[in-house]
Design an enzyme around this catalytic site. Structure first.
Site, mmCIF file in Angstrom:
data_model
loop_
_atom_site.group_PDB
_atom_site.id
_atom_site.type_symbol
_atom_site.label_atom_id
_atom_site.label_comp_id
_atom_site.label_asym_id
_atom_site.label_seq_id
_atom_site.Cartn_x
_atom_site.Cartn_y
_atom_site.Cartn_z
ATOM 1 N N ARG A 170 43.401 52.056 99.143
ATOM 2 C CA ARG A 170 43.736 52.035 100.564
ATOM 3 C C ARG A 170 45.105 52.670 100.760
ATOM 4 O O ARG A 170 46.006 52.486 99.945
ATOM 5 C CB ARG A 170 43.769 50.596 101.090
ATOM 6 C CG ARG A 170 42.401 50.026 101.368
ATOM 7 C CD ARG A 170 42.472 48.681 102.046
ATOM 8 N NE ARG A 170 43.048 47.664 101.199
ATOM 9 C CZ ARG A 170 44.262 47.155 101.313
ATOM 10 N NH1 ARG A 170 45.050 47.556 102.297
ATOM 11 N NH2 ARG A 170 44.702 46.231 100.493
ATOM 12 N N TYR A 215 37.567 56.555 100.026
ATOM 13 C CA TYR A 215 37.796 55.262 99.365
ATOM 14 C C TYR A 215 37.311 54.095 100.247
ATOM 15 O O TYR A 215 37.554 54.085 101.463
ATOM 16 C CB TYR A 215 39.288 55.080 99.026
ATOM 17 C CG TYR A 215 39.524 53.715 98.452
ATOM 18 C CD1 TYR A 215 39.160 53.443 97.132
ATOM 19 C CD2 TYR A 215 40.016 52.673 99.232
ATOM 20 C CE1 TYR A 215 39.299 52.158 96.610
ATOM 21 C CE2 TYR A 215 40.157 51.400 98.718
ATOM 22 C CZ TYR A 215 39.802 51.151 97.403
ATOM 23 O OH TYR A 215 39.919 49.892 96.900
ATOM 24 N N LYS A 235 37.275 46.439 106.064
ATOM 25 C CA LYS A 235 38.634 46.065 106.492
ATOM 26 C C LYS A 235 38.907 46.525 107.929
ATOM 27 O O LYS A 235 39.540 45.814 108.702
ATOM 28 C CB LYS A 235 39.671 46.704 105.561
ATOM 29 C CG LYS A 235 39.492 46.378 104.096
ATOM 30 C CD LYS A 235 39.697 44.924 103.822
ATOM 31 C CE LYS A 235 39.700 44.662 102.329
ATOM 32 N NZ LYS A 235 39.824 43.232 102.043
ATOM 33 N N HIS A 261 40.756 37.153 105.884
ATOM 34 C CA HIS A 261 40.605 37.742 104.554
ATOM 35 C C HIS A 261 40.380 36.594 103.561
ATOM 36 O O HIS A 261 41.296 36.197 102.847
ATOM 37 C CB HIS A 261 41.901 38.506 104.233
ATOM 38 C CG HIS A 261 41.846 39.359 103.029
ATOM 39 N ND1 HIS A 261 42.985 39.769 102.372
ATOM 40 C CD2 HIS A 261 40.813 39.904 102.351
ATOM 41 C CE1 HIS A 261 42.641 40.531 101.344
ATOM 42 N NE2 HIS A 261 41.339 40.624 101.309
ATOM 43 N N SER A 305 45.564 40.289 96.897
ATOM 44 C CA SER A 305 44.866 40.840 95.732
ATOM 45 C C SER A 305 45.578 40.425 94.443
ATOM 46 O O SER A 305 46.749 40.044 94.456
ATOM 47 C CB SER A 305 44.741 42.353 95.840
ATOM 48 O OG SER A 305 46.002 42.908 95.984
ATOM 49 N N CYS A 323 44.870 37.792 92.654
ATOM 50 C CA CYS A 323 44.945 36.334 92.491
ATOM 51 C C CYS A 323 43.604 35.745 92.085
ATOM 52 O O CYS A 323 43.424 34.530 92.089
ATOM 53 C CB CYS A 323 45.408 35.680 93.794
ATOM 54 S SG CYS A 323 47.115 36.011 94.181
ATOM 55 N N ASP A 363 35.391 38.066 100.378
ATOM 56 C CA ASP A 363 36.453 38.889 100.971
ATOM 57 C C ASP A 363 36.734 38.589 102.440
ATOM 58 O O ASP A 363 37.886 38.557 102.834
ATOM 59 C CB ASP A 363 36.087 40.371 100.801
ATOM 60 C CG ASP A 363 37.274 41.301 100.981
ATOM 61 O OD1 ASP A 363 38.384 40.945 100.559
ATOM 62 O OD2 ASP A 363 37.089 42.394 101.553
ATOM 63 N N ARG A 390 36.224 50.245 90.833
ATOM 64 C CA ARG A 390 35.495 49.236 91.606
ATOM 65 C C ARG A 390 34.010 49.231 91.297
ATOM 66 O O ARG A 390 33.469 50.220 90.821
ATOM 67 C CB ARG A 390 35.652 49.566 93.101
ATOM 68 C CG ARG A 390 37.083 49.518 93.608
ATOM 69 C CD ARG A 390 37.396 48.159 94.095
ATOM 70 N NE ARG A 390 38.776 48.003 94.509
ATOM 71 C CZ ARG A 390 39.179 47.051 95.345
ATOM 72 N NH1 ARG A 390 38.318 46.193 95.857
ATOM 73 N NH2 ARG A 390 40.446 46.910 95.648
ATOM 74 N N GLY A 419 37.372 28.670 85.194
ATOM 75 C CA GLY A 419 36.442 27.560 85.456
ATOM 76 C C GLY A 419 37.140 26.213 85.579
ATOM 77 O O GLY A 419 36.603 25.273 86.185
HETATM 78 C C1 OXD Z 1 41.518 44.458 99.278
HETATM 79 C C2 OXD Z 1 40.097 44.672 98.961
HETATM 80 O O1 OXD Z 1 42.311 45.375 99.093
HETATM 81 O O2 OXD Z 1 39.310 43.718 99.150
HETATM 82 O O3 OXD Z 1 41.852 43.362 99.731
HETATM 83 O O4 OXD Z 1 39.722 45.780 98.533
HETATM 84 MN MN MN Z 2 40.153 42.112 100.222
#
Ligand code: OXD
Ligand code: MN
Length: 589
Positions: free
Chosen positions: A73, A201, A210, A230, A252, A254, A277, A374, A499
């Protein structure tokens, strides 16, 4: 008489001048044709858009290599064009709408010459849901058409649904000539319109994601009393078979996707996936908050995904249905024709191509897969898919979790004292940067509700909207914060994560049901070591105490930093948030 939709498509074709127009119907046959066009006809930098991967080990999988300058992005080229700058806020790039349109009209003139224009009718949300939105995106590349078919409910029925209306959500996308100098992602919130040029992208080009479902939808939510967030949506099943639904917002890096489809380490507990997401949150007729995931696919980061970190995602990627699975900018094992990335289950082969298709030299110290490579895959493949996934009403939410990556200071889990206090926790949340991106490691970036890049209007108004939503609900969800990433003095993680995070979720659902204890601290309610289920896990009492400790002396710098951040939104900042800040200040300083 042409419909408003036909008229709009015609106007865009007059401007962009494609060789021909194809109206997509979302069928399986069409998907096969799109893959063929991408493999045999369309090119990026002289190379095909898709390569067929090993169909025995990776059914329906294809590799896509993006233009080398087009791998993420581009926030600095993303604009939200409200009529005035104040509405866009300090959190968005802004351009006057007429000026933006003039510039984009110049850039778009003839940009689809020699190409097919695909018209994609799709729904965000289940078509029977009162919260779903009918949308149409135009694009000029098969990769985006196929990706949208995986991520959204694409169907010709949407055209009927739109009928003679002209308030459908519009997206105009062209890859242009992939020139970063001519790349823009422009949002026109009042017109429900996104115009994107120069990038293929995902976050820049799949305009239902988004761009619409967060930036424009957050603005719709502000005006119509709902929230576009989000967030992960998941159900947590306890040994009695009760399922509690929660959402979680995390920046992101995390482990949001891993959390959404976690394999529980506690016997009797299961996690059911609804989304990884985006969550649309509406107040139902009973006064409770309900969540739907407007998408039907995952667009996830490949590096680090393995049977150890996310076994259910590996099963999802290897699953079969009539949606193809796309790998973008991963490496390729040339011998086996299989995708590969750093952190995957098997070591790299002897003969590997990197993400750009060049021979990979392991000793070069460069990763073979792009760090932001991705996968795009159907959610219907996932073994943990909730049976409520297609419920048009959504699922009732009992807790909202804000997460972040903090090596110090923040306990494993904290419960907010109230909705207002929880909103304050959301506004000050953030994460330390990791080595995955090319900025300094370990720097804290505040990212309220993980929405900083995605809130389509002034964030101070957004915080006010959150406060207002709380007062409209009969039973607002409890708000929590989590931090899986606290370290000891030597930088080792104190908590095993993955887990084992179910133990934290268990405390959260037990708190909701008044079954667990905790102690009050200046930052919220924190479990005592004995409140966390530790059977079957080898963790010392000392580590657990450290994970759950709150040291007000350590909070002094943090408090200053929070104030600086809140002040960046100026006089619009709601007084309730400043009052919560003042309470924290009084207790710690
Ligand atoms: C982000 C994605 O950047 O989900 O948050 O791709
Ligand atoms: Mn995202």
């Amino acid at each position: 008489m042409p419909t408003p939709l036909e008229k709009w498509v015609h106007q865009q074709a007059e401007l962009t001048k494609p060789d021909r127009i194809h109206w997509c119907d979302g069928s399986e046959e069409e998907a096969r044709w799109l893959m063929k066009v991408g493999m045999e006809q369309e090119k990026i930098n002289g190379s095909p858009v898709f390569y067929l991967l090993n169909q025995n080990t990776w059914p329906h999988a294809y590799l896509h290599r993006s233009h080398p300058t087009d791998v993420a992005r581009t926030e600095h080229l993303t604009y939200v064009c409200h009529p005035d700058k104040e509405t866009a806020g300090p959190n968005n790039n802004w351009m006057e709408p007429e000026k933006a349109k003039k510039m984009l009209t110049n850039l778009s003139n003839g940009c689809m010459r020699g190409r097919i224009m695909y018209v994609l009718p799709y729904m965000m949300g289940h078509p029977d849901s009162p919260f779903a939105k009918a949308c149409v995106q135009i694009t000029d590349i098969s990769y985006v058409a196929v990706s949208m078919r995986i991520m959204t409910r694409m169907s010709k029925k949407v055209i009927k649904k739109i009928g003679n209306r002209d308030d459908f959500v519009k997206g105009l996308h062209s890859v242009g000539d992939f020139n970063p100098e001519k790349r823009f992602i422009m949002h026109f919130p009042d017109e429900h319109f996104v115009w994107s040029i120069g990038s293929g992208y995902g976050g820049n080009a799949l305009l239902g994601k988004k761009c619409f479902s967060l930036r424009i939808a957050s603005w719709l939510g502000y005006n119509e009393s709902w929230l576009a967030e989000h967030m992960v949506i998941m159900g947590i099943e306890d040994p009695e078979g009760n399922i509690t639904y929660v959402t979680a917002a995390m920046p992101s890096a995390c482990g949001k996707t891993n959390l959404a489809m976690m394999e529980s380490a506690l016997p009797g507990y299961r996690v059911w996936t609804i989304g990884d997401d985006i969550a649309w949150l509406n107040i139902g007729p009973d006064g409770n908050l309900y969540a739907i995931n407007p998408e039907i696919g995952f667009f996830g980061v490949a590096p680090g995904t393995s049977s150890k970190t996310n076994p259910n995602m590996v099963k999802t990627l290897k699953g079969q249905n009539f949606y193809p699975t796309l790998f973008t900018n991963t490496a390729l094992n040339i011998q086996t024709n299989e995708p590969w990335w750093e952190g995957f289950d098997v070591p790299a082969g002897d003969n590997m191509a990197d993400w750009q298709g060049k021979a990979w030299v392991p000793s070069s110290n460069k990763p073979a897969a792009h760090p932001n490579s991705r996968f795009t895959v159907s959610i219907y493949n996932t073994p943990t898919l909730s049976r409520e996934f297609d419920n048009p009403k959504g699922v009732p939410i009992s807790a909202i979790i804000f997460g972040g990556r903090r090596s110090k200071l923040l306990p494993l889990v904290v419960e907010a004292f109230s909705w207002q206090h929880g909103v304050f926790i959301g506004t000050r949340s953030g994460s330390e940067t990791t080595a995955a991106a090319d900025h300094q490691v370990g720097v804290l970036r505040r990212d309220p509700m993980a929405m900083l890049p995605f809130c389509g209007y002034n964030m101070a108004d957004y915080f006010r909207h959150w406060l207002r939503m709380g007062s409209k609900m009969k039973n607002p969800p409890k708000i929590f914060s989590v931090n899986w990433f606290r370290t000891d003095e030597d930088g080792n993680f104190l908590w095993p994560g993955f887990g084992e995070n179910i133990r934290v979720l268990k405390w959260i659902i037990d708190r909701i049901n008044n079954r667990a204890g905790g102690r009050e601290t200046p930052i919220g309610i924190v479990p005592r070591p004995e409140d966390i289920e530790t059977s079957g896990i080898d963790i010392s009492k000392e580590k657990l105490e450290k994970l759950l400790s709150v040291d007000t002396r350590e909070w002094k710098d943090e408090i200053q930093d929070i104030k600086k951040f809140l002040d960046s939104f100026g006089r619009k900042m709601p007084s309730e948030i400043l009052a919560e800040y003042q309470k924290l200040y009084n207790q710690c300083v």
